[in-house]
Design a protein around this motif. Structure first.
Motif, PDB file in Angstrom:
ATOM      1  N   ASN A  76    -103.366 -48.381   2.597  1.00 25.76           N
ATOM      2  CA  ASN A  76    -104.102 -47.839   1.457  1.00 25.76           C
ATOM      3  C   ASN A  76    -105.336 -47.092   1.941  1.00 25.76           C
ATOM      4  OD1 ASN A  76    -106.360 -48.386  -0.866  1.00 25.76           O
ATOM      5  ND2 ASN A  76    -104.323 -48.109  -1.735  1.00 25.76           N
ATOM      6  N   LYS A  77    -105.534 -45.859   1.455  1.00 27.42           N
ATOM      7  CA  LYS A  77    -106.622 -45.016   1.947  1.00 27.42           C
ATOM      8  C   LYS A  77    -107.995 -45.612   1.656  1.00 27.42           C
ATOM      9  CE  LYS A  77    -108.365 -40.276   2.023  1.00 27.42           C
ATOM     10  NZ  LYS A  77    -108.173 -38.876   1.574  1.00 27.42           N
ATOM     11  N   SER A  82    -102.605 -53.001   3.939  1.00 25.29           N
ATOM     12  CA  SER A  82    -101.237 -52.702   3.552  1.00 25.29           C
ATOM     13  C   SER A  82    -100.702 -53.755   2.596  1.00 25.29           C
ATOM     14  CB  SER A  82    -100.341 -52.626   4.792  1.00 25.29           C
ATOM     15  OG  SER A  82    -100.308 -53.885   5.442  1.00 25.29           O
ATOM     16  N   LEU A  98    -102.549 -57.079  -1.129  1.00 25.48           N
ATOM     17  CA  LEU A  98    -103.146 -56.430   0.037  1.00 25.48           C
ATOM     18  C   LEU A  98    -103.332 -57.417   1.186  1.00 25.48           C
ATOM     19  CD1 LEU A  98    -105.968 -54.066  -1.293  1.00 25.48           C
ATOM     20  CD2 LEU A  98    -103.775 -53.409  -0.294  1.00 25.48           C
ATOM     21  N   THR A 166    -101.463 -38.394   3.301  1.00 24.24           N
ATOM     22  CA  THR A 166    -101.204 -39.561   2.470  1.00 24.24           C
ATOM     23  C   THR A 166    -100.147 -39.240   1.417  1.00 24.24           C
ATOM     24  OG1 THR A 166    -102.940 -39.037   0.856  1.00 24.24           O
ATOM     25  CG2 THR A 166    -103.572 -40.378   2.775  1.00 24.24           C
ATOM     26  N   THR A 168     -98.620 -40.535  -2.637  1.00 22.77           N
ATOM     27  CA  THR A 168     -98.680 -41.339  -3.847  1.00 22.77           C
ATOM     28  C   THR A 168     -97.269 -41.853  -4.108  1.00 22.77           C
ATOM     29  OG1 THR A 168    -100.474 -39.995  -4.742  1.00 22.77           O
ATOM     30  CG2 THR A 168     -99.267 -41.381  -6.293  1.00 22.77           C
ATOM     31  N   GLU A 179    -100.966 -49.140  -6.815  1.00 26.14           N
ATOM     32  CA  GLU A 179    -102.425 -49.224  -6.681  1.00 26.14           C
ATOM     33  C   GLU A 179    -102.842 -50.695  -6.666  1.00 26.14           C
ATOM     34  OE1 GLU A 179    -106.306 -47.253  -8.859  1.00 26.14           O
ATOM     35  OE2 GLU A 179    -104.660 -47.936 -10.131  1.00 26.14           O
ATOM     36  N   THR A 185    -110.340 -53.597  -3.183  1.00 22.46           N
ATOM     37  CA  THR A 185    -109.857 -53.397  -1.814  1.00 22.46           C
ATOM     38  C   THR A 185    -109.848 -54.688  -0.996  1.00 22.46           C
ATOM     39  OG1 THR A 185    -112.100 -52.809  -1.080  1.00 22.46           O
ATOM     40  CG2 THR A 185    -110.659 -51.004  -1.797  1.00 22.46           C
ATOM     41  N   ILE A 191    -100.830 -55.884  -6.038  1.00 23.60           N
ATOM     42  CA  ILE A 191    -100.455 -54.476  -6.128  1.00 23.60           C
ATOM     43  C   ILE A 191     -99.752 -54.266  -7.468  1.00 23.60           C
ATOM     44  CG2 ILE A 191     -99.192 -52.571  -5.073  1.00 23.60           C
ATOM     45  CD1 ILE A 191    -101.427 -53.685  -3.325  1.00 23.60           C
ATOM     46  N   THR A 201    -107.479 -45.080  -4.058  1.00 18.34           N
ATOM     47  CA  THR A 201    -106.791 -46.364  -4.163  1.00 18.34           C
ATOM     48  C   THR A 201    -105.302 -46.175  -4.477  1.00 18.34           C
ATOM     49  OG1 THR A 201    -107.429 -46.549  -6.499  1.00 18.34           O
ATOM     50  CG2 THR A 201    -108.853 -47.623  -4.872  1.00 18.34           C
ATOM     51  N   GLN A 202    -104.915 -44.969  -4.885  1.00 18.55           N
ATOM     52  CA  GLN A 202    -103.514 -44.684  -5.181  1.00 18.55           C
ATOM     53  C   GLN A 202    -102.850 -43.852  -4.080  1.00 18.55           C
ATOM     54  OE1 GLN A 202    -103.368 -42.923  -9.112  1.00 18.55           O
ATOM     55  NE2 GLN A 202    -103.762 -44.862 -10.120  1.00 18.55           N
ATOM     56  N   TRP A 204    -101.549 -43.615  -0.070  1.00 14.71           N
ATOM     57  CA  TRP A 204    -101.069 -44.491   0.995  1.00 14.71           C
ATOM     58  C   TRP A 204    -100.627 -43.672   2.204  1.00 14.71           C
ATOM     59  CZ3 TRP A 204    -101.234 -49.740  -0.255  1.00 14.71           C
ATOM     60  CH2 TRP A 204    -101.431 -50.026  -1.612  1.00 14.71           C
TER      61      TRP A 204
END
Length: 212
Positions: A76-77, A82, A98, A166, A168, A179, A185, A191, A201-202, A204
């Motif tokens: 996740n950015k 992950s 997460l 990344t 979506t 998300e 975070t 998720i 947050t959306q 990856w």
């Protein structure tokens, strides 16, 4: 047949018409539509470069290949973490959350791409695939691994490419995207499938592994 011949190597130069001149390597001539025609089946010939002929301008389009390569995880950015699972219930599946242990085997997905539909199946533990709970179309729906059902659209996903490498992850049935809950975070955050907002947050980042 492909070879290293100069006849199969080309150079591209921006022209005043907004397109590109295309020239065989080492040649001063450029591709042009014969007789200025634009009909299907019109031959492409070599001609002297002209700054006014639109029939010498060609558009370049990036071909974005589908993600392939087997096992990967998604980072996740916003969180740098992950999705993972803690346990599987044969009846209710395994909800995702997460994790900062991005190399653990429970964080791996196996990507399967269907070229006919453009959708992916994201497989997890043997016999399970990424799904949305009860196939719901509602926002804030939990995401989980559930028994694989090849006919279920809630187990089909579209990977929308963003700038910066990344993606979506969009559900085919609901149109909702992966998300962490409430954009949190922290480790252990569930998720969910939520309305698209184009936030970090959306987004990856896929990371592929060899020899896992």
């Amino acid at each position: 047949k492909a070879s290293k011949s100069k006849a199969q190597r080309f150079s591209f130069e921006k022209n005043p018409q907004g397109g590109y001149w295309i020239s065989p390597k080492g040649s001063k001539l450029v591709f042009s539509l014969k007789s200025g025609k634009t009909d299907v089946g019109t031959r492409i010939v070599l001609a002297k470069k002209s700054k006014t002929k639109k029939t010498q301008g060609f558009a370049l389009k990036e071909v974005k290949q589908p993600l392939t390569g087997g096992q990967c995880n998604f980072i996740n950015k916003a969180a740098g973490k992950s999705p993972t699972i803690t346990s599987i219930n044969k009846k209710t599946g395994a909800p995702l959350q997460l994790s900062d242990d991005v190399y653990h085997y429970t964080s791996f997905f196996f990507l399967s791409y269907d070229r006919k539909t453009g959708y992916y199946t994201l497989a997890g533990p043997s016999g399970y695939a990424l799904d949305i709970k009860n196939g719901s179309r509602a926002a804030q729906t939990p995401v989980l691994f559930y028994k694989t059902n090849s006919k279920s659209f809630s187990q089909k996903w579209f990977l929308k490419r963003n700038k910066g490498g990344t993606y979506t992850i969009v559900n085919a049935k609901s149109g909702k995207v992966l998300e962490p809950q409430n954009g949190c975070t922290a480790v252990g955050t569930p998720i969910l499938a939520n309305n698209p907002k184009n936030t970090n947050t959306q987004k990856w980042e896929p990371r592929f592994f060899v020899g896992i």
